[in-house]
Design a protein around this motif. Structure first.
Motif, PDB file in Angstrom:
ATOM      1  N   ALA A   1       1.577  -1.466   0.199  1.00 37.93           N
ATOM      2  CA  ALA A   1       0.249  -0.163  -0.015  1.00 37.93           C
ATOM      3  C   ALA A   1       0.644   1.203  -0.124  1.00 37.93           C
ATOM      4  CB  ALA A   1      -0.606  -0.033   1.085  1.00 37.93           C
ATOM      5  N   GLY A   2       2.295   1.644   0.343  1.00 35.38           N
ATOM      6  CA  GLY A   2       3.157   2.743   0.113  1.00 35.38           C
ATOM      7  C   GLY A   2       3.387   3.299  -0.815  1.00 35.38           C
ATOM      8  N   ARG A   3       3.528   4.186  -0.699  1.00 31.82           N
ATOM      9  CA  ARG A   3       4.069   5.296  -2.070  1.00 31.82           C
ATOM     10  C   ARG A   3       5.109   5.460  -2.486  1.00 31.82           C
ATOM     11  NH1 ARG A   3       6.507   9.971  -0.070  1.00 31.82           N
ATOM     12  NH2 ARG A   3       6.889   9.878   1.982  1.00 31.82           N
ATOM     13  N   PRO A   4       5.305   4.759  -3.988  1.00 30.03           N
ATOM     14  CA  PRO A   4       6.558   4.695  -4.508  1.00 30.03           C
ATOM     15  C   PRO A   4       7.669   5.627  -3.955  1.00 30.03           C
ATOM     16  CG  PRO A   4       5.395   5.815  -5.916  1.00 30.03           C
ATOM     17  CD  PRO A   4       4.633   5.578  -4.701  1.00 30.03           C
ATOM     18  N   LEU A   5       8.959   5.170  -3.878  1.00 32.14           N
ATOM     19  CA  LEU A   5      10.047   5.699  -3.488  1.00 32.14           C
ATOM     20  C   LEU A   5      10.539   6.654  -4.425  1.00 32.14           C
ATOM     21  CD1 LEU A   5      12.782   3.039  -2.168  1.00 32.14           C
ATOM     22  CD2 LEU A   5      11.392   5.406  -0.826  1.00 32.14           C
ATOM     23  N   ASP A   6      10.974   8.217  -4.175  1.00 38.85           N
ATOM     24  CA  ASP A   6      11.854   9.724  -4.853  1.00 38.85           C
ATOM     25  C   ASP A   6      12.920   8.567  -5.715  1.00 38.85           C
ATOM     26  OD1 ASP A   6      12.788  11.189  -5.709  1.00 38.85           O
ATOM     27  OD2 ASP A   6      12.860  12.509  -3.908  1.00 38.85           O
ATOM     28  N   MET A   7      12.632   8.186  -7.041  1.00 37.03           N
ATOM     29  CA  MET A   7      13.486   7.206  -7.877  1.00 37.03           C
ATOM     30  C   MET A   7      14.513   7.841  -7.995  1.00 37.03           C
ATOM     31  SD  MET A   7      13.569   3.998  -7.449  1.00 37.03           S
ATOM     32  CE  MET A   7      12.809   2.824  -6.542  1.00 37.03           C
ATOM     33  N   MET A   8      14.219   9.488  -8.105  1.00 34.10           N
ATOM     34  CA  MET A   8      15.046  10.640  -9.273  1.00 34.10           C
ATOM     35  C   MET A   8      15.905  10.720  -8.628  1.00 34.10           C
ATOM     36  SD  MET A   8      14.362  10.175 -12.163  1.00 34.10           S
ATOM     37  CE  MET A   8      15.317  11.130 -12.455  1.00 34.10           C
ATOM     38  N   ARG A   9      16.105  10.815  -6.749  1.00 39.07           N
ATOM     39  CA  ARG A   9      16.839  11.124  -5.484  1.00 39.07           C
ATOM     40  C   ARG A   9      17.960  10.180  -5.624  1.00 39.07           C
ATOM     41  NH1 ARG A   9      17.987  14.115  -1.680  1.00 39.07           N
ATOM     42  NH2 ARG A   9      18.953  13.815   0.004  1.00 39.07           N
ATOM     43  N   ILE A  10      17.228   8.479  -5.239  1.00 35.99           N
ATOM     44  CA  ILE A  10      18.470   7.813  -6.217  1.00 35.99           C
ATOM     45  C   ILE A  10      19.379   7.933  -6.833  1.00 35.99           C
ATOM     46  CG2 ILE A  10      18.371   4.931  -5.914  1.00 35.99           C
ATOM     47  CD1 ILE A  10      15.846   5.042  -4.590  1.00 35.99           C
ATOM     48  N   ILE A  11      18.678   8.344  -8.274  1.00 37.19           N
ATOM     49  CA  ILE A  11      19.915   7.833  -9.126  1.00 37.19           C
ATOM     50  C   ILE A  11      20.227   9.180  -9.636  1.00 37.19           C
ATOM     51  CG2 ILE A  11      19.785   8.456 -11.591  1.00 37.19           C
ATOM     52  CD1 ILE A  11      16.426   7.144 -11.199  1.00 37.19           C
ATOM     53  N   TYR A  12      20.031  10.349  -9.225  1.00 39.40           N
ATOM     54  CA  TYR A  12      21.104  11.214  -9.104  1.00 39.40           C
ATOM     55  C   TYR A  12      22.009  11.981  -8.094  1.00 39.40           C
ATOM     56  CZ  TYR A  12      19.013  13.792 -12.905  1.00 39.40           C
ATOM     57  OH  TYR A  12      18.484  14.707 -14.600  1.00 39.40           O
ATOM     58  N   GLY A  13      21.421  11.222  -6.779  1.00 42.48           N
ATOM     59  CA  GLY A  13      22.139  11.419  -5.922  1.00 42.48           C
ATOM     60  C   GLY A  13      23.779   9.673  -5.656  1.00 42.48           C
ATOM     61  N   SER A  14      23.314   8.861  -6.489  1.00 42.42           N
ATOM     62  CA  SER A  14      24.259   7.813  -7.082  1.00 42.42           C
ATOM     63  C   SER A  14      23.749   6.676  -5.528  1.00 42.42           C
ATOM     64  CB  SER A  14      25.438   7.887  -6.914  1.00 42.42           C
ATOM     65  OG  SER A  14      25.786   8.879  -8.522  1.00 42.42           O
ATOM     66  N   ILE A  15      23.142   6.791  -5.363  1.00 45.70           N
ATOM     67  CA  ILE A  15      23.067   6.199  -4.185  1.00 45.70           C
ATOM     68  C   ILE A  15      22.493   3.901  -4.450  1.00 45.70           C
ATOM     69  CG2 ILE A  15      20.791   6.005  -1.959  1.00 45.70           C
ATOM     70  CD1 ILE A  15      20.918   9.295  -2.401  1.00 45.70           C
ATOM     71  N   THR A  16      23.150   3.490  -3.432  1.00 47.56           N
ATOM     72  CA  THR A  16      23.104   2.582  -3.612  1.00 47.56           C
ATOM     73  C   THR A  16      22.142   1.672  -3.217  1.00 47.56           C
ATOM     74  OG1 THR A  16      25.239   2.607  -3.849  1.00 47.56           O
ATOM     75  CG2 THR A  16      23.971  -0.210  -3.896  1.00 47.56           C
ATOM     76  N   LEU A  17      20.749   1.277  -2.954  1.00 41.93           N
ATOM     77  CA  LEU A  17      19.664   0.129  -2.375  1.00 41.93           C
ATOM     78  C   LEU A  17      20.343  -1.063  -3.092  1.00 41.93           C
ATOM     79  CD1 LEU A  17      17.964   3.040  -2.861  1.00 41.93           C
ATOM     80  CD2 LEU A  17      16.037   1.530  -2.080  1.00 41.93           C
ATOM     81  N   SER A  18      20.828  -1.918  -1.068  1.00 46.10           N
ATOM     82  CA  SER A  18      21.394  -3.240  -1.600  1.00 46.10           C
ATOM     83  C   SER A  18      20.273  -4.174  -0.887  1.00 46.10           C
ATOM     84  CB  SER A  18      22.461  -3.740  -1.275  1.00 46.10           C
ATOM     85  OG  SER A  18      23.783  -2.617  -2.100  1.00 46.10           O
ATOM     86  N   GLY A  19      18.922  -5.095  -0.535  1.00 49.17           N
ATOM     87  CA  GLY A  19      19.086  -6.226  -0.407  1.00 49.17           C
ATOM     88  C   GLY A  19      20.002  -7.283  -0.073  1.00 49.17           C
ATOM     89  N   PHE A  20      20.232  -8.004   1.511  1.00 48.78           N
ATOM     90  CA  PHE A  20      20.769  -9.492   1.046  1.00 48.78           C
ATOM     91  C   PHE A  20      20.009  -9.608   2.248  1.00 48.78           C
ATOM     92  CE2 PHE A  20      21.883  -9.089   5.780  1.00 48.78           C
ATOM     93  CZ  PHE A  20      21.601  -7.731   6.333  1.00 48.78           C
ATOM     94  N   LEU A  21      20.854 -11.150   2.728  1.00 50.09           N
ATOM     95  CA  LEU A  21      20.210 -12.359   2.980  1.00 50.09           C
ATOM     96  C   LEU A  21      21.921 -13.037   4.528  1.00 50.09           C
ATOM     97  CD1 LEU A  21      18.428 -14.914   1.234  1.00 50.09           C
ATOM     98  CD2 LEU A  21      17.728 -13.188   3.021  1.00 50.09           C
ATOM     99  N   LEU A  22      21.280 -13.018   5.487  1.00 50.64           N
ATOM    100  CA  LEU A  22      22.759 -13.527   5.909  1.00 50.64           C
ATOM    101  C   LEU A  22      23.413 -15.022   4.913  1.00 50.64           C
ATOM    102  CD1 LEU A  22      24.356 -14.389   8.578  1.00 50.64           C
ATOM    103  CD2 LEU A  22      22.487 -15.658   9.425  1.00 50.64           C
ATOM    104  N   ASN A  23      22.492 -15.832   4.186  1.00 48.09           N
ATOM    105  CA  ASN A  23      22.696 -17.276   4.074  1.00 48.09           C
ATOM    106  C   ASN A  23      24.121 -16.625   2.448  1.00 48.09           C
ATOM    107  OD1 ASN A  23      21.547 -18.748   4.969  1.00 48.09           O
ATOM    108  ND2 ASN A  23      19.761 -18.825   3.164  1.00 48.09           N
ATOM    109  N   ASP A  24      23.905 -15.310   2.165  1.00 45.88           N
ATOM    110  CA  ASP A  24      24.978 -14.828   1.030  1.00 45.88           C
ATOM    111  C   ASP A  24      26.265 -15.039   1.553  1.00 45.88           C
ATOM    112  OD1 ASP A  24      22.926 -13.887   0.217  1.00 45.88           O
ATOM    113  OD2 ASP A  24      22.864 -12.458   0.145  1.00 45.88           O
TER     114      ASP A  24
END
Ligand code: NAP
Length: 343
Positions: free
Chosen positions: A258-281
Motif C-alpha cells: 500500500a505504501g507510496r513509491p520511493l523517490d527514484m530520481m533522488r536515488i539516481i541523481y544521488g548515486s545512492i545504492t539500495l542493497s537487499g541481502f540475506l545472511l546466507n549470502d
C-alpha cells in the motif's frame, strides 16, 4: 514419542492471531528416506519474516508455509538420533526447524551447523546467532560503513538493529538509532552506547533527523521500511548506501504494497545504492564473524539481551509480540529445558 505441533490453520488477514494456528499432538512418525537426523527443538527464534512465509504470496525467493504444515522457524536443537558421525548424538545444532517438539530432518535441507561445546543454545541464538550475524554483514560488507560516517539504524532496539547500531559505533561511525519506546531509548543510550536516539512515536522523525544529521546520512540500515525509508532517503548523502535488511512495518498488515513509491530520481541523481541481502549470502564467512563478535563481547563493547519466553502453548502469542513492539531483545520461544523436558 508424542510430538506437539503448531500448524498453519489459515492465512492471516492483517495482524496475526492465535486462531491462524492450530495446535495438535500426534505420535512422531518414522523418518522417510535416508540420511536423517532426529532433532529435539529447544529454542525457536521468532523471526519477523515468518509472517511473510505464512502470508501465501508465493515468492520464489522465500518459502511459503502451506495450510496444515508446521510453522518453519530458526531453531536451536539437540540431535537425538544420527547415523552420521559428522552429526553426533547430543550435539547442539542451529538451523531451520519447525514449531514442533521433534522432527526428522536432512541436515543439508535445513542449513544446520553444529555449535561448539561451551556455547549455550541461548548464546547460539542470541549474541552469536543469525540476527547478530545479519547485522555484522549488513553494516560491514553491504553498507561498507567506515569511521567518521553517519549510520542511521531503524528498529535500533530490536535484535538485529541493536547489533547493527553497536557494530557501527565500534567501527567509529556516528550512529543514530530509531525506536518506539522510552525504555528502548534508555537501553540504547545507557547500555548500547548509542547516544543519538529518535523515539519515532513521541518525536517528529524528519525534524529530529535534520537536527541529529545536519551533514546527512552515509549509511542507512533499515529493518522497518514503510514511511521510514522515505524519511531516510530524503537525508541520504550522495553515494550513500541503503542496506535493506527488513520491512517489518509492512509484514503484519492487510496490504503490504500500500505504501507510496520511493523517490527514484533522488536515488539516481544521488548515486545512492539500495542493497537487499540475506545472511546466507555470507555463510562462508560466519566463523570469522563469530570470532570477531566474541572478541568485541570479551572487551565489553557489546550489550545484548534476549527476551526468552517459556511455553509451547503460547508460541503464537510470543510470535505476535514482534509486531506490537512488545519484545525487548532477541525474541525466543523456549519449548524444552536443558534435559529436553517439554515446557
Ligand atoms: N536480511 C536478513 O537476512 C534478515 C535476517 C534477520 C532479520 N531480518 C529482518 O530484520 C528486521 C528486524 O528483525 P528482528 O529479528 O531484529 O526483529 P525485532 O527484534 O522485533 O526488532 C524489530 C524492531 O522493529 C521495531 N518495529 C516493529 N514494528 C515496527 C513498525 N511498524 N514501525 C517501526 N518500527 C517497528 C520494533 O520496536 P519499536 O517499534 O518498539 O522500536 C522492534 O524493536 C526484520 O525486518 C526482519 O525481517 C532480515
Amino acid at each position: 514419542m508424542i510430538n506437539r505441533r503448531w500448524r498453519l490453520a489459515r492465512r492471516p488477514e492483517g495482524a496475526v492471531r492465535r486462531e491462524d494456528f492450530i495446535l495438535d499432538e500426534a505420535p512422531l512418525a518414522p523418518p522417510l528416506g535416508q540420511g536423517k537426523l532426529l532433532l529435539r527443538h529447544e529454542l525457536l527464534l521468532c523471526a519477523p519474516t515468518i509472517r511473510n512465509w505464512i502470508g501465501g504470496r508465493r515468492e520464489s525467493y522465500y518459502p511459503t508455509i502451506e495450510i496444515g504444515d508446521p510453522i518453519l522457524a530458526p531453531a536451536a536443537s539437540r540431535i537425538l538420533f544420527s547415523d552420521d558421525p559428522a552429526w553426533p548424538v547430543g550435539a547442539l545444532v542451529v538451523g531451520l526447524g519447525t514449531w514442533q517438539d521433534y522432527e526428522w530432518v536432512s541436515p543439508e535441507g535445513r542449513g544446520l551447523r553444529v555449535i561448539p561445546d561451551g556455547i549455550s543454545s541461548r548464546a547460539a541464538m542470541g549474541l552469536f546467532g543469525m540476527n547478530a550475524l545479519t547485522a555484522y554483514f549488513g553494516v560491514i560488507a553491504v553498507g561498507r560503513a567506515r569511521k567518521g560516517e553517519t549510520l542511521l539504524v531503524s528498529g535500533a532496539a530490536g535484535s538485529v538493529g541493536a547489533m547493527a547500531a553497536q557494530f557501527g559505533r565500534i567501527l567509529g561511525c556516528r550512529v543514530v538509532g530509531l525506536c518506539g519506546s522510552v525504555e528502548k531509548a534508555r537501553w540504547l543510550r545507557e547500555d548500547c552506547g548509542i547516544t543519538s536516539v529518535i523515539d519515532y512515536v513521541r518525536e517528529d522523525v524528519p525534524d529530529r533527523l535534520a537536527a541529529l544529521c545536519p551533514d546527512g546520512v552515509d549509511v542507512v540500515f533499515d529493518n522497518v521500511g514503510g514511511e521510514f525509508l522515505h524519511q531516510a532517503l530524503a537525508r541520504t548523502n550522495r553515494h550513500g548506501r541503503i542496506v535493506l535488511c527488513g520491512q517489518i512495518a509492512t509484514y503484519d498488515v492487510a496490504d503490504p504494497d500500500a505504501g507510496r513509491p520511493l523517490d527514484m530520481m533522488r536515488i539516481i541523481y544521488g548515486s545512492i545504492t539500495l542493497s537487499g541481502f540475506l545472511l546466507n549470502d555470507f555463510s562462508i564467512d560466519i566463523p570469522d564473524a563469530q570470532k570477531k563478535i566474541a572478541e568485541w563481547a570479551k572487551q565489553g563493547l557489546l550489550a545484548h539481551r534476549e527476551d526468552l519466553r517459556d511455553g509451547f502453548d503460547s508460541l503464537p502469542e510470543t510470535f505476535m509480540a514482534l509486531f506490537n513492539g512488545g519484545n525487548q531483545g532477541t525474541l525466543l520461544g523456549r519449548i524444552a529445558d536443558k534435559q529436553g523436558r517439554a515446557l
